[in-house]
Design a protein around this motif. Structure first.
Motif, PDB file in Angstrom:
ATOM      1  N   ASN A   1      59.383 102.819  77.122  1.00  0.00           N
ATOM      2  CA  ASN A   1      59.168 101.786  76.118  1.00  0.00           C
ATOM      3  C   ASN A   1      57.704 101.374  76.113  1.00  0.00           C
ATOM      4  N   PHE A   2      57.190 101.070  74.928  1.00  0.00           N
ATOM      5  CA  PHE A   2      55.817 100.587  74.777  1.00  0.00           C
ATOM      6  C   PHE A   2      55.904  99.257  74.043  1.00  0.00           C
ATOM      7  N   ALA A   3      55.413  98.197  74.683  1.00  0.00           N
ATOM      8  CA  ALA A   3      55.619  96.847  74.157  1.00  0.00           C
ATOM      9  C   ALA A   3      54.306  96.104  73.970  1.00  0.00           C
ATOM     10  N   LEU A   4      54.309  95.197  73.002  1.00  0.00           N
ATOM     11  CA  LEU A   4      53.257  94.198  72.872  1.00  0.00           C
ATOM     12  C   LEU A   4      53.797  92.933  73.521  1.00  0.00           C
ATOM     13  N   ALA A   5      53.142  92.484  74.577  1.00  0.00           N
ATOM     14  CA  ALA A   5      53.602  91.311  75.317  1.00  0.00           C
ATOM     15  C   ALA A   5      52.845  90.079  74.834  1.00  0.00           C
TER      16      ALA A   5
END
Length: 248
Positions: free
Chosen positions: A223-227
């Protein structure tokens, strides 16, 4: 239409490519506005608001104002009875600004249990994409436009995988928007990465900080997320984002 992952790479729904020619992994121009009620909003009970929607009532005040919260989304941290983990739900009503303890959301009432939701100053990992296994010289490019409540209260942004930070900008104060760009390069192996230094303005330019290095396993789907580093009761909105992947 869903993003398609094929054996010849990752492409958009029409096989299109990004402005740099890289296959598109994920993109959206639909705003997603998030907000976290105060940490006093606990002991939550769930009922019907009289129109078939969920009404959340806390033992303490939610701390929200209608100006900031109506139309924003709460974030469900983990699954519980009647709730899906990592889901968002739009706020449609408050009983009163700041001191109120009832939040109406746009979700059909179905005798749900109390939700486990993001409250107060907390980091919300909003997943942008699932990245397929990468080659040893691959590059991930990320670009997000975020708007935030202009105040002296600090907020932050970071790109993450499995909640582990890859690149970050923090202490975002006295501003209404920020464009956050990052580049993550594999270093001859999909087990080692290097990216831009933290807290570079817009993600580019000179910095006194060293580049960020990491050792994540990109031989598997990740998964690749913007936190979003939220400040209690203040909204942050992902206005748009683009994630490109060079699988090399």
């Amino acid at each position: 239409m869903a993003i398609e992952i094929t054996n010849v790479g990752i492409k958009g729904p029409k096989g299109d490519t990004g402005p740099s020619g890289a296959p598109l992994q994920a993109y959206s121009g639909v705003p997603v506005k998030l907000i976290t009620p105060a940490t006093t909003f606990t002991g939550i009970t769930v009922s019907d608001n009289g129109a078939g929607k969920v009404l959340l009532a806390g033992a303490g005040p939610h701390g929200l104002t209608a100006a900031d919260a109506i139309g924003a989304n709460i974030f469900i941290v983990t699954a519980s009875a009647g709730w899906i983990g990592l889901a968002i739900h739009k706020i449609i009503s408050l009983d009163a600004d700041v001191t109120g303890n009832k939040i109406g959301i746009d979700l059909a009432f179905a005798s749900q249990a109390a939700p486990i939701m993001a409250l107060g100053n907390i980091v919300i990992n909003y997943i942008l994409a699932t990245i397929a296994p990468l080659g040893p010289n691959s590059i991930i490019k990320a670009d997000a436009l975020v708007s935030l409540k202009n105040s002296a209260n600090p907020k932050s942004l970071s790109y993450r995988t499995l909640a582990l930070k890859i690149s970050e900008v923090n202490n975002l104060i006295n501003m209404s928007s920020y464009r956050f760009q990052a580049r993550i390069h594999m270093r001859g192996t999909n087990q080692s990465q290097i990216g831009l230094a933290d807290n570079m303005v817009g993600g580019f330019g000179p910095s006194i900080n060293n580049p960020v290095v990491s050792a994540f396993d990109f031989s598997v789907n990740r998964n690749f997320a913007l936190a979003l580093g939220m400040y209690s009761c203040e909204p942050m909105t992902i206005e748009s984002y683009l994630v490109e992947v060079y699988n090399l």
